[in-house]
Design an enzyme around this catalytic site. Structure first.
Site, PDB file in Angstrom:
ATOM      1  N   ILE A   1      95.712  48.697  26.094  1.00 15.82           N
ATOM      2  CA  ILE A   1      94.444  47.724  25.997  1.00 15.82           C
ATOM      3  C   ILE A   1      93.848  48.144  26.129  1.00 15.82           C
ATOM      4  O   ILE A   1      92.422  48.739  25.285  1.00 15.82           O
ATOM      5  CB  ILE A   1      94.695  46.306  26.615  1.00 15.82           C
ATOM      6  CG1 ILE A   1      96.239  45.726  26.132  1.00 15.82           C
ATOM      7  CG2 ILE A   1      93.410  45.528  26.226  1.00 15.82           C
ATOM      8  CD1 ILE A   1      96.146  45.026  24.262  1.00 15.82           C
TER       9      ILE A   1
ATOM     10  N   GLY B   1      98.740  43.168  33.422  1.00 12.31           N
ATOM     11  CA  GLY B   1      97.934  42.605  33.571  1.00 12.31           C
ATOM     12  C   GLY B   1      96.195  42.811  33.491  1.00 12.31           C
ATOM     13  O   GLY B   1      96.145  44.381  32.450  1.00 12.31           O
ATOM     14  N   GLU B   2      95.675  42.647  33.806  1.00 12.68           N
ATOM     15  CA  GLU B   2      94.336  42.727  33.078  1.00 12.68           C
ATOM     16  C   GLU B   2      93.185  42.745  33.724  1.00 12.68           C
ATOM     17  O   GLU B   2      92.869  41.078  34.499  1.00 12.68           O
ATOM     18  CB  GLU B   2      93.259  42.319  31.660  1.00 12.68           C
ATOM     19  CG  GLU B   2      94.017  42.565  30.790  1.00 12.68           C
ATOM     20  CD  GLU B   2      94.230  44.281  30.651  1.00 12.68           C
ATOM     21  OE1 GLU B   2      93.467  44.727  30.645  1.00 12.68           O
ATOM     22  OE2 GLU B   2      94.477  44.658  29.090  1.00 12.68           O
TER      23      GLU B   2
ATOM     24  N   CYS C   1     101.821  44.059  29.869  1.00 12.28           N
ATOM     25  CA  CYS C   1     102.884  45.347  30.091  1.00 12.28           C
ATOM     26  C   CYS C   1     104.385  44.284  30.871  1.00 12.28           C
ATOM     27  O   CYS C   1     103.822  43.060  31.322  1.00 12.28           O
ATOM     28  CB  CYS C   1     102.295  46.452  30.564  1.00 12.28           C
ATOM     29  SG  CYS C   1     100.721  47.039  30.282  1.00 12.28           S
TER      30      CYS C   1
ATOM     31  N   ARG D   1     104.503  49.938  28.218  1.00 10.28           N
ATOM     32  CA  ARG D   1     103.110  49.997  28.419  1.00 10.28           C
ATOM     33  C   ARG D   1     102.678  49.230  27.151  1.00 10.28           C
ATOM     34  O   ARG D   1     103.334  49.678  25.558  1.00 10.28           O
ATOM     35  CB  ARG D   1     102.201  50.879  28.253  1.00 10.28           C
ATOM     36  CG  ARG D   1     100.878  50.820  28.941  1.00 10.28           C
ATOM     37  CD  ARG D   1      99.900  52.052  28.776  1.00 10.28           C
ATOM     38  NE  ARG D   1      98.486  51.929  28.777  1.00 10.28           N
ATOM     39  CZ  ARG D   1      97.226  52.320  28.369  1.00 10.28           C
ATOM     40  NH1 ARG D   1      97.769  53.565  27.480  1.00 10.28           N
ATOM     41  NH2 ARG D   1      96.474  52.643  28.746  1.00 10.28           N
ATOM     42  N   LEU D   2     101.950  48.676  27.213  1.00  7.48           N
ATOM     43  CA  LEU D   2     100.911  47.722  25.765  1.00  7.48           C
ATOM     44  C   LEU D   2      99.460  47.855  25.733  1.00  7.48           C
ATOM     45  O   LEU D   2      99.053  47.708  26.312  1.00  7.48           O
ATOM     46  CB  LEU D   2     100.950  45.672  25.580  1.00  7.48           C
ATOM     47  CG  LEU D   2     100.208  45.132  24.439  1.00  7.48           C
ATOM     48  CD1 LEU D   2     100.833  45.948  22.919  1.00  7.48           C
ATOM     49  CD2 LEU D   2     100.250  44.039  24.745  1.00  7.48           C
TER      50      LEU D   2
ATOM     51  N   SER E   1      92.133  32.169  24.587  1.00 10.99           N
ATOM     52  CA  SER E   1      93.328  30.228  24.785  1.00 10.99           C
ATOM     53  C   SER E   1      92.839  29.165  25.367  1.00 10.99           C
ATOM     54  O   SER E   1      91.581  30.510  25.995  1.00 10.99           O
ATOM     55  CB  SER E   1      94.401  30.776  24.931  1.00 10.99           C
ATOM     56  OG  SER E   1      94.794  30.619  26.687  1.00 10.99           O
ATOM     57  N   GLY E   2      92.974  28.398  25.114  1.00  5.42           N
ATOM     58  CA  GLY E   2      92.134  27.280  25.700  1.00  5.42           C
ATOM     59  C   GLY E   2      92.607  26.896  27.112  1.00  5.42           C
ATOM     60  O   GLY E   2      92.375  25.848  27.518  1.00  5.42           O
TER      61      GLY E   2
ATOM     62  N   ASP F   1      92.294  50.024  34.449  1.00  7.24           N
ATOM     63  CA  ASP F   1      91.600  49.338  35.569  1.00  7.24           C
ATOM     64  C   ASP F   1      92.949  49.583  36.697  1.00  7.24           C
ATOM     65  O   ASP F   1      92.758  49.291  37.432  1.00  7.24           O
ATOM     66  CB  ASP F   1      92.145  47.925  34.957  1.00  7.24           C
ATOM     67  CG  ASP F   1      93.198  47.349  34.035  1.00  7.24           C
ATOM     68  OD1 ASP F   1      93.648  48.463  33.627  1.00  7.24           O
ATOM     69  OD2 ASP F   1      93.045  46.425  33.403  1.00  7.24           O
TER      70      ASP F   1
END
Length: 632
Positions: free
Chosen positions: A53, A76-77, A2, A50-51, A363-364, A100
């Site tokens: 998820i 975030g998450e 977000c 807001r995105l 991602s790494g 969350d």
């Protein structure tokens, strides 16, 4: 994922115009296309884009706690939110949603600022407590998610996920900070302790601010740090087993999503490791994507395809060509501040490709910093052994003279390129590592600057904060200090900024499992021989992943997400290189010696030298200044 924005009056709680907060949020619409909201009270306004998820329909923001005593906007998450929810429910907390965000509110009500210690994830949030009349701004441990802040002339503090959110506020001054130009020309980005604009700050990674009405603005408080001061005393097998446990937990915790999820796959050790562990934990084929280049020597797609076949992923790839730079202005606008990591272009393209099929991509990023995977870290480890046996009084004159006399031979085999090594050994480890990381050495920067800019800098050198950070690091060795600085300085300023802006530009959530703080804390305790052996970095990680990945992936020379800008600036972008010296925007600043820049451009185009990184820096600076509407 977000975007957040807001206004807080630190003295008199004046009314906040909700339209002003809404406009700040509109500038962040790309971060959250699925919803928006604004909440205001005397002296405070919070806004959100807001995105969706998790809990797609049930967690709109700004969100108020069940008792109405606190309000939050969150980016975030929180990966352990379900475990936290159960713990909080056992203590009497009640929940209306399944996401969350509400868990953070309940954690605040129970633990106050100590709630941060309980949160595992990536986050930047603003929480207003109505009873205490306080604003709590917090950023995650490693700085995955950003917060920009500015003290305004009306006594308010404005904040936003990106600088463009602050730029939407009419009271923000648009005056460039000359110290940021020195920082940028040194590192290729504006680090977290600075901003391109005077008066704008970034909340540092692992810090919070607690602001109260009728009080002076409080300084940021560090709530997390990583220590390299301790060493594990275990067998190689036990350390490998513990590492694998952390890796599996980090990856699986980030696979929780109510929307389609996939992974970036470059074919390198780190992204391949993430994909391997995702495939192990998933019943469905993992969705992967990679980006290649139209310059064969820089293209890694064959390695990505090898890994995709090995784990039977649903794989897609795309090629980046020189003519993609037709969107140079758009690339610069993603970052607002000048940002010269040329891998931002392929990162953006791989994010675009991923977003066509998923909303979340793993991602790494992070393993090189945590496990010593960069070549400069390996060199630093070996050079420190030399420094430990030769006194500085001997090293300085001997290696300093050799460094001055030895020719610079970028064209020669690597073993014959000794000039940089001699120069590094002539100074202390902190100064040598700063020089290894810097894009341009101080002597070149001084030649580029005008008398006016040199006067404004007043002797400031961008390496000084970096060197000070290394010297103060909780560490036992030179390698420890180098990794600490990479985690605290390079990672949030360059790598995480690049991934956040390019992914958010296409409304994609990027997650970095190899930056799980428990994994980082474990890696920091590894003996040096578990990190670097001979010429091999990331030793323990590579040995651990041999059960999943072939040696052709694990032990091939490190390439990274390289963009062939040197070739492009001599070919299709040569006119762009020539135009830098006469750019109206660069000229108006009065910061640089235009004639010298012109000669540098011609030397590069003619192939007499490789000045691609400097020319790219100046090109991106020009575009950024134009986008910000400032000229000095």
């Amino acid at each position: 994922m977000c975007g957040i924005a807001g206004i807080f009056h630190c003295q008199t709680p004046k009314p906040v115009d909700p339209v002003r907060v809404e406009r700040m949020c509109e500038a962040l619409a790309h971060r959250g296309p699925d919803g928006s909201g604004v909440w205001t009270a005397p002296g405070v306004g919070l806004g959100h884009r807001r995105l969706s998820i998790i809990d797609l329909a049930g967690s709109p923001q700004p969100m108020q706690s069940g008792d109405g005593g606190a309000v939050i906007v969150f980016n975030g998450e929180i990966y352990n939110f379900r475990e936290l929810r159960r713990e909080l429910e056992a203590g009497g907390a009640e929940f209306r949603t399944h996401g969350d965000t509400e868990v953070i509110l309940a954690a605040w009500r129970k633990w106050g600022v100590d709630c941060l210690e309980h949160l595992h994830g990536m986050f930047a949030f603003a929480l207003y407590d109505l009873a205490d009349r306080t604003l709590f701004l917090a950023r995650d441990r490693l700085g995955v998610k950003p917060i920009f802040m500015a003290q305004l002339s009306d006594g308010s503090l404005a904040f936003a996920s990106e600088l463009k959110g602050l730029l939407a506020h009419p009271m923000l001054r648009r005056e460039a900070d000359p110290l940021a130009i020195e920082d940028y020309l040194t590192w290729g980005y504006v680090p977290d302790h600075r901003s391109i604009l005077k008066g704008v700050e970034k909340l540092p990674a692992g810090h919070y601010r607690l602001l109260r009405h009728d009080a002076s603005p409080a300084a940021p408080v560090k709530w997390w740090d990583v220590s390299f001061a301790e060493r594990r005393r275990s067998s190689d097998a036990d350390l490998g087993a513990e590492l694998l446990h952390h890796l599996r937990e980090a990856v699986t915790s980030r696979m929780v999503s109510d929307v389609p999820l996939g992974a970036f796959l470059s074919g390198g050790v780190d992204s391949s490791s993430v994909v391997a562990l995702m495939a192990e934990a998933s019943r469905e084929p993992v969705r992967t994507c990679s980006i290649g280049f139209d310059v064969a020597s820089e293209d890694e797609t064959s390695y990505a395809s090898e890994v995709a076949r090995l784990f039977a992923t649903d794989h897609r790839s795309r090629t980046v060509a020189a003519d993609d730079f037709a969107e140079l202005d758009r690339l610069a606008s993603m970052f607002d501040e000048p940002f010269a990591d040329a891998s931002a272009l392929p990162t953006w393209r791989v994010c675009q490709l991923a977003r066509e099929h998923v909303t979340v991509a793993l991602s790494g990023d992070g393993a090189d910093e945590a496990f010593a995977g960069y070549r400069r870290q390996i060199f630093q480890s070996h050079e420190e052994r030399v420094r430990s046996v030769l006194p500085a009084a001997l090293r300085g004159p001997v290696f300093g003279t050799l460094g001055a006399l030895y020719p610079k031979a970028d064209w020669a085999p690597r073993m014959l390129r000794a000039k940089a090594t001699f120069q590094a050994l002539s100074v202390n480890g902190e100064e040598a590592y700063a020089a290894a990381l810097a894009v341009n050495r101080p002597e070149l920067r001084t030649l580029l600057y005008s008398d006016d800019l040199r006067g404004k800098l007043a002797g400031y050198r961008a390496e000084r904060p970096f060197v000070d950070m290394m010297r103060a690091a909780p560490a036992r060795s030179g390698l420890d200090r180098a990794q600490y600085a990479d985690l605290k300085f390079w990672l949030p300023g360059d790598i995480l900024t690049k991934v956040d802006r390019t992914s958010m530009a296409v409304s994609l959530e990027a997650r970095e499992p190899l930056l799980d703080h428990r994994l980082i804390e474990f890696a920091a305790t590894l003996p040096e021989r578990m990190r670097v052996r001979g010429k091999q970095g990331k030793w323990l990680m590579k040995q651990t992943m041999r059960r999943y990945l072939p040696d052709s992936i694990l032990f091939r020379p490190k390439q990274g997400f390289v963009t062939p800008i040197a070739q492009w600036l001599r070919g299709p972008l040569a006119s762009e290189a020539r135009g830098i010296a006469t750019s109206a925007m660069i000229a108006r600043t009065g910061w640089f010696d235009g004639a010298r820049i012109g000669r540098i451009a011609e030397d590069h185009i003619a192939g007499r030298a490789d000045h691609s990184r400097l020319l790219w820096q100046l090109l991106m600076l020009d575009r950024s200044l134009n986008g910000l509407g400032i000229s000095g």
